[in-house]
Design a protein around this motif. Structure first.
Motif, PDB file in Angstrom:
ATOM      1  N   ASP A  51      -0.914   6.956   6.611  1.00 52.44           N
ATOM      2  CA  ASP A  51      -1.464   5.636   6.943  1.00 52.44           C
ATOM      3  C   ASP A  51      -0.391   4.559   6.860  1.00 52.44           C
ATOM      4  O   ASP A  51      -0.355   3.636   7.677  1.00 52.44           O
ATOM      5  CB  ASP A  51      -2.594   5.260   5.976  1.00 52.44           C
ATOM      6  CG  ASP A  51      -3.847   6.103   6.155  1.00 52.44           C
ATOM      7  OD1 ASP A  51      -3.823   7.024   6.998  1.00 52.44           O
ATOM      8  OD2 ASP A  51      -4.831   5.834   5.451  1.00 52.44           O
ATOM      9  N   PHE A  52       0.459   4.667   5.852  1.00 48.16           N
ATOM     10  CA  PHE A  52       1.445   3.613   5.640  1.00 48.16           C
ATOM     11  C   PHE A  52       2.411   3.513   6.814  1.00 48.16           C
ATOM     12  O   PHE A  52       2.850   2.418   7.181  1.00 48.16           O
ATOM     13  CB  PHE A  52       2.193   3.819   4.318  1.00 48.16           C
ATOM     14  CG  PHE A  52       2.936   5.119   4.194  1.00 48.16           C
ATOM     15  CD1 PHE A  52       4.279   5.192   4.518  1.00 48.16           C
ATOM     16  CD2 PHE A  52       2.296   6.274   3.733  1.00 48.16           C
ATOM     17  CE1 PHE A  52       4.977   6.391   4.395  1.00 48.16           C
ATOM     18  CE2 PHE A  52       2.979   7.469   3.611  1.00 48.16           C
ATOM     19  CZ  PHE A  52       4.326   7.531   3.944  1.00 48.16           C
ATOM     20  N   LEU A  53       2.756   4.659   7.414  1.00 49.68           N
ATOM     21  CA  LEU A  53       3.623   4.620   8.589  1.00 49.68           C
ATOM     22  C   LEU A  53       2.885   4.059   9.798  1.00 49.68           C
ATOM     23  O   LEU A  53       3.455   3.306  10.601  1.00 49.68           O
ATOM     24  CB  LEU A  53       4.161   6.017   8.905  1.00 49.68           C
ATOM     25  CG  LEU A  53       5.133   6.614   7.893  1.00 49.68           C
ATOM     26  CD1 LEU A  53       5.614   7.987   8.355  1.00 49.68           C
ATOM     27  CD2 LEU A  53       6.326   5.681   7.663  1.00 49.68           C
ATOM     28  N   ILE A  54       1.617   4.417   9.928  1.00 56.59           N
ATOM     29  CA  ILE A  54       0.821   3.875  11.024  1.00 56.59           C
ATOM     30  C   ILE A  54       0.699   2.361  10.886  1.00 56.59           C
ATOM     31  O   ILE A  54       0.821   1.619  11.867  1.00 56.59           O
ATOM     32  CB  ILE A  54      -0.560   4.549  11.065  1.00 56.59           C
ATOM     33  CG1 ILE A  54      -0.410   6.024  11.467  1.00 56.59           C
ATOM     34  CG2 ILE A  54      -1.509   3.836  12.024  1.00 56.59           C
ATOM     35  CD1 ILE A  54      -1.670   6.851  11.300  1.00 56.59           C
ATOM     36  N   GLU A  55       0.478   1.894   9.659  1.00 55.85           N
ATOM     37  CA  GLU A  55       0.411   0.451   9.420  1.00 55.85           C
ATOM     38  C   GLU A  55       1.723  -0.230   9.786  1.00 55.85           C
ATOM     39  O   GLU A  55       1.733  -1.301  10.414  1.00 55.85           O
ATOM     40  CB  GLU A  55       0.094   0.172   7.950  1.00 55.85           C
ATOM     41  CG  GLU A  55      -1.349   0.309   7.570  1.00 55.85           C
ATOM     42  CD  GLU A  55      -1.608  -0.303   6.204  1.00 55.85           C
ATOM     43  OE1 GLU A  55      -1.705  -1.536   6.113  1.00 55.85           O
ATOM     44  OE2 GLU A  55      -1.682   0.455   5.220  1.00 55.85           O
ATOM     45  N   ILE A  56       2.829   0.366   9.402  1.00 56.06           N
ATOM     46  CA  ILE A  56       4.134  -0.221   9.704  1.00 56.06           C
ATOM     47  C   ILE A  56       4.371  -0.242  11.204  1.00 56.06           C
ATOM     48  O   ILE A  56       4.827  -1.263  11.759  1.00 56.06           O
ATOM     49  CB  ILE A  56       5.248   0.552   8.972  1.00 56.06           C
ATOM     50  CG1 ILE A  56       5.161   0.306   7.460  1.00 56.06           C
ATOM     51  CG2 ILE A  56       6.631   0.151   9.497  1.00 56.06           C
ATOM     52  CD1 ILE A  56       6.039   1.231   6.636  1.00 56.06           C
ATOM     53  N   LEU A  57       4.056   0.850  11.877  1.00 59.21           N
ATOM     54  CA  LEU A  57       4.238   0.886  13.322  1.00 59.21           C
ATOM     55  C   LEU A  57       3.304  -0.105  14.017  1.00 59.21           C
ATOM     56  O   LEU A  57       3.685  -0.704  15.037  1.00 59.21           O
ATOM     57  CB  LEU A  57       3.998   2.302  13.850  1.00 59.21           C
ATOM     58  CG  LEU A  57       5.026   3.361  13.430  1.00 59.21           C
ATOM     59  CD1 LEU A  57       4.689   4.701  14.064  1.00 59.21           C
ATOM     60  CD2 LEU A  57       6.437   2.940  13.800  1.00 59.21           C
ATOM     61  N   ALA A  58       2.115  -0.288  13.483  1.00 57.46           N
ATOM     62  CA  ALA A  58       1.206  -1.291  14.046  1.00 57.46           C
ATOM     63  C   ALA A  58       1.779  -2.693  13.856  1.00 57.46           C
ATOM     64  O   ALA A  58       1.738  -3.522  14.770  1.00 57.46           O
ATOM     65  CB  ALA A  58      -0.170  -1.179  13.396  1.00 57.46           C
ATOM     66  N   ALA A  59       2.321  -2.955  12.669  1.00 57.28           N
ATOM     67  CA  ALA A  59       2.939  -4.260  12.419  1.00 57.28           C
ATOM     68  C   ALA A  59       4.158  -4.470  13.305  1.00 57.28           C
ATOM     69  O   ALA A  59       4.386  -5.566  13.832  1.00 57.28           O
ATOM     70  CB  ALA A  59       3.317  -4.382  10.942  1.00 57.28           C
ATOM     71  N   ARG A 111       0.822  -1.217   0.000  1.00 58.60           N
ATOM     72  CA  ARG A 111       0.000   0.000   0.000  1.00 58.60           C
ATOM     73  C   ARG A 111       0.853   1.263   0.000  1.00 58.60           C
ATOM     74  O   ARG A 111       0.429   2.299  -0.507  1.00 58.60           O
ATOM     75  CB  ARG A 111      -0.943  -0.017   1.208  1.00 58.60           C
ATOM     76  CG  ARG A 111      -2.204  -0.809   0.978  1.00 58.60           C
ATOM     77  CD  ARG A 111      -3.150  -0.745   2.152  1.00 58.60           C
ATOM     78  NE  ARG A 111      -2.665  -1.531   3.275  1.00 58.60           N
ATOM     79  CZ  ARG A 111      -2.824  -2.845   3.389  1.00 58.60           C
ATOM     80  NH1 ARG A 111      -3.441  -3.517   2.442  1.00 58.60           N
ATOM     81  NH2 ARG A 111      -2.359  -3.490   4.449  1.00 58.60           N
ATOM     82  N   MET A 112       2.042   1.182   0.558  1.00 58.96           N
ATOM     83  CA  MET A 112       2.939   2.328   0.605  1.00 58.96           C
ATOM     84  C   MET A 112       3.555   2.623  -0.761  1.00 58.96           C
ATOM     85  O   MET A 112       3.926   3.765  -1.049  1.00 58.96           O
ATOM     86  CB  MET A 112       4.062   2.036   1.619  1.00 58.96           C
ATOM     87  CG  MET A 112       5.115   3.115   1.722  1.00 58.96           C
ATOM     88  SD  MET A 112       6.318   2.745   3.030  1.00 58.96           S
ATOM     89  CE  MET A 112       7.124   1.285   2.360  1.00 58.96           C
ATOM     90  N   ASN A 113       3.621   1.613  -1.621  1.00 61.72           N
ATOM     91  CA  ASN A 113       4.410   1.721  -2.845  1.00 61.72           C
ATOM     92  C   ASN A 113       3.650   2.399  -3.981  1.00 61.72           C
ATOM     93  O   ASN A 113       3.547   1.889  -5.103  1.00 61.72           O
ATOM     94  CB  ASN A 113       4.897   0.337  -3.279  1.00 61.72           C
ATOM     95  CG  ASN A 113       6.158   0.418  -4.113  1.00 61.72           C
ATOM     96  OD1 ASN A 113       7.026   1.259  -3.868  1.00 61.72           O
ATOM     97  ND2 ASN A 113       6.266  -0.452  -5.099  1.00 61.72           N
ATOM     98  N   GLN A 114       3.123   3.578  -3.668  1.00 62.58           N
ATOM     99  CA  GLN A 114       2.460   4.429  -4.658  1.00 62.58           C
ATOM    100  C   GLN A 114       3.159   5.787  -4.637  1.00 62.58           C
ATOM    101  O   GLN A 114       3.391   6.353  -3.571  1.00 62.58           O
ATOM    102  CB  GLN A 114       0.974   4.592  -4.332  1.00 62.58           C
ATOM    103  CG  GLN A 114       0.200   3.280  -4.252  1.00 62.58           C
ATOM    104  CD  GLN A 114       0.079   2.598  -5.599  1.00 62.58           C
ATOM    105  OE1 GLN A 114      -0.228   3.238  -6.617  1.00 62.58           O
ATOM    106  NE2 GLN A 114       0.310   1.294  -5.624  1.00 62.58           N
TER     107      GLN A 114
END
Length: 459
Positions: free
Chosen positions: A232-240, A188-191
């Motif tokens: 969002d992509f950073l939040i997703e990464i931090l959640a992971a 999702r980040m790779n846009q």
């Protein structure tokens, strides 16, 4: 004078410069900022927005600047606020006025959104390699301990006998999900956000798809306001990261318990233990405790970024500068914890006898005794009641199920025969559980083979 200073009649306050500056932490983005700038200026020339000659000068200057930074010849200036302004100023100093054309058609808003995506995309590859290394260690240990019987627990009360291989592979599965979550976030980040400008794109005829191809993006962000304000992509990464650290923390908790005198299931290598300043006998599992403790630090990074983003109107706001410190701190923590945890686990000594003896206490074979009766034709609920009464009898007479005589068994049920003793042996309790996902040796061998294939390892 600052590069954006044309509208201002006076300089910013010195404290404001310091408060506003992010160069102390975003300087690590220098390489990806330069990579993004080279792609951007290449596109500008392709679109005839700048000349090919200007592009060549700027590109060469950027490449030289990268070499200078990596050879330690560059000191960044806090007065230039951030890595983007520092690099642009250094480029202009190096190539002259033509360097000012680099920023044509872009804003720091889409520039920083690009840089952090490029940076995290590379960093996630390194994190994934570290997870794979830990998974390989777990697989090797599991293969070595297919016959190492130990107790399992629910509510921290002994439950059923399993093997160390089975226990270890539970964490392997958790790490598989961790890898999957990070990969999903990376997709999702790779846009590509570059070309969004400050928030409304630009009047220049940019070719965003060309830049996306140059930089290895899967596509482009289709809304310029979202492109510059999305974290969002950073939040997703931090959640992971947080979930992964939770998994490591659970593993550490068990290691800490297993190292205790009460368990004595494992002993950590001296190189991954510490002592006490007052108690000479102590050998403390400090590394496991620190990994467990640092989990809260990663959680804090996630909560910090969620809180920063929760009430921001579109599009970019300076609050979003707070994304980097917490992201970098969580990233650094994860990259610190994974290797040292892996080495600590790899070098631990397993006390097989204590594990086996531990599995022999606490009536861990009671379920198998009930299953024995069921296989003889008794309803499970009736079998459960019979074995419950046997356990109570054992507790009252300081006995175990293994030490009961056949007469004692048959006093409660005539269904019992001499084969009860083989049925409730620890080895039978483990190896008769042949449902896929269970602890039986042949099942575990199959699961290990499946997961070696998953990792692309040679069987």
């Amino acid at each position: 004078m600052k590069l954006w200073g044309g509208r201002f009649a006076k300089s910013t306050n010195v404290m404001v410069d310091d408060f506003n500056s992010s160069i102390r932490f975003d300087e690590r983005l220098y390489k990806h900022d330069i990579i993004g700038s080279i792609a951007h200026v290449t596109m500008l020339a392709k679109q005839n927005i700048i000349s090919a000659e200007d592009m060549a000068v700027i590109k060469s200057g950027l490449e030289d600047l990268l070499d200078d930074i990596e050879s330690g010849k560059v000191a960044f200036d806090i007065h230039e606020e951030d890595i983007h302004m520092n690099l642009e100023k250094l480029l202009i100093d190096k190539v002259g006025q033509v360097g000012k054309k680099l920023h044509t058609g872009r804003s720091r808003n889409d520039q920083v959104a690009l840089d952090i995506r490029l940076f995290m995309r590379d960093e996630l590859v390194l994190v994934d390699d570290m997870i794979v290394n830990l998974q390989e260690i777990i697989l090797d240990m599991a293969a070595e301990h297919l016959d190492t019987i130990m107790p399992s627990y629910t509510h921290l009360q002994k439950a059923q006998p399993i093997t160390l291989a089975h226990h270890l592979m539970a964490y392997f599965e958790m790490l598989k999900r961790d890898r999957s979550r990070l990969e999903d976030a990376k997709i999702r980040m790779n846009q590509l956000p570059l070309g969004a400008g400050a928030l409304a794109t630009t009047t220049y005829p940019l070719d965003r798809y060309f830049v996306a191809d140059l930089l290895g993006f899967d596509g482009i962000c289709l809304n310029s306001m979202d492109a510059v304000s999305d974290r969002d992509f950073l939040i997703e990464i931090l959640a992971a990261f947080s979930v992964m650290m939770m998994h490591l923390s659970r593993f550490c908790e068990e290691i800490i318990l297993w190292c205790s005198n009460e368990f004595q299931f494992i002993e950590l290598d001296d190189a991954y233990s510490t002592g006490s300043s007052i108690m000479p006998q102590k050998k403390n599992p400090d590394i496991a405790e620190l990994v467990r403790g640092k989990t809260g630090r990663v959680y804090g990074s996630l909560m910090s970024l969620l809180t920063t983003m929760k009430a921001l109107p579109l599009a970019y706001n300076k609050d979003m500068q707070e994304d980097k410190e917490v992201t970098f701190d969580a990233l650094d923590t994860v990259k610190m914890c994974l290797p040292i945890f892996s080495d600590m686990l790899r070098t631990a000594r397993i006390n097989k006898k204590n594990m086996y003896d531990g599995a022999g206490g606490g009536f861990t074979n009671a379920t198998d005794a009930a299953d024995y009766l069921v296989k003889k034709g008794m309803a499970f609920r009736d079998a459960h009641e019979v074995i419950g009464k046997l356990v109570l009898y054992c507790l009252n007479h300081q006995k175990t199920l293994e030490s009961l005589t056949l007469d004692e068994y048959q006093n409660l049920s005539k269904v019992f025969e001499n084969d009860i003793y083989e049925a409730i042996s620890l080895e039978a309790c483990v190896n008769k559980r042949q449902v896929i996902g269970g602890p039986a040796k042949e099942v575990m061998e199959e699961v290990i083979a499946i997961n070696r294939t998953y990792l692309g390892m040679t069987l």
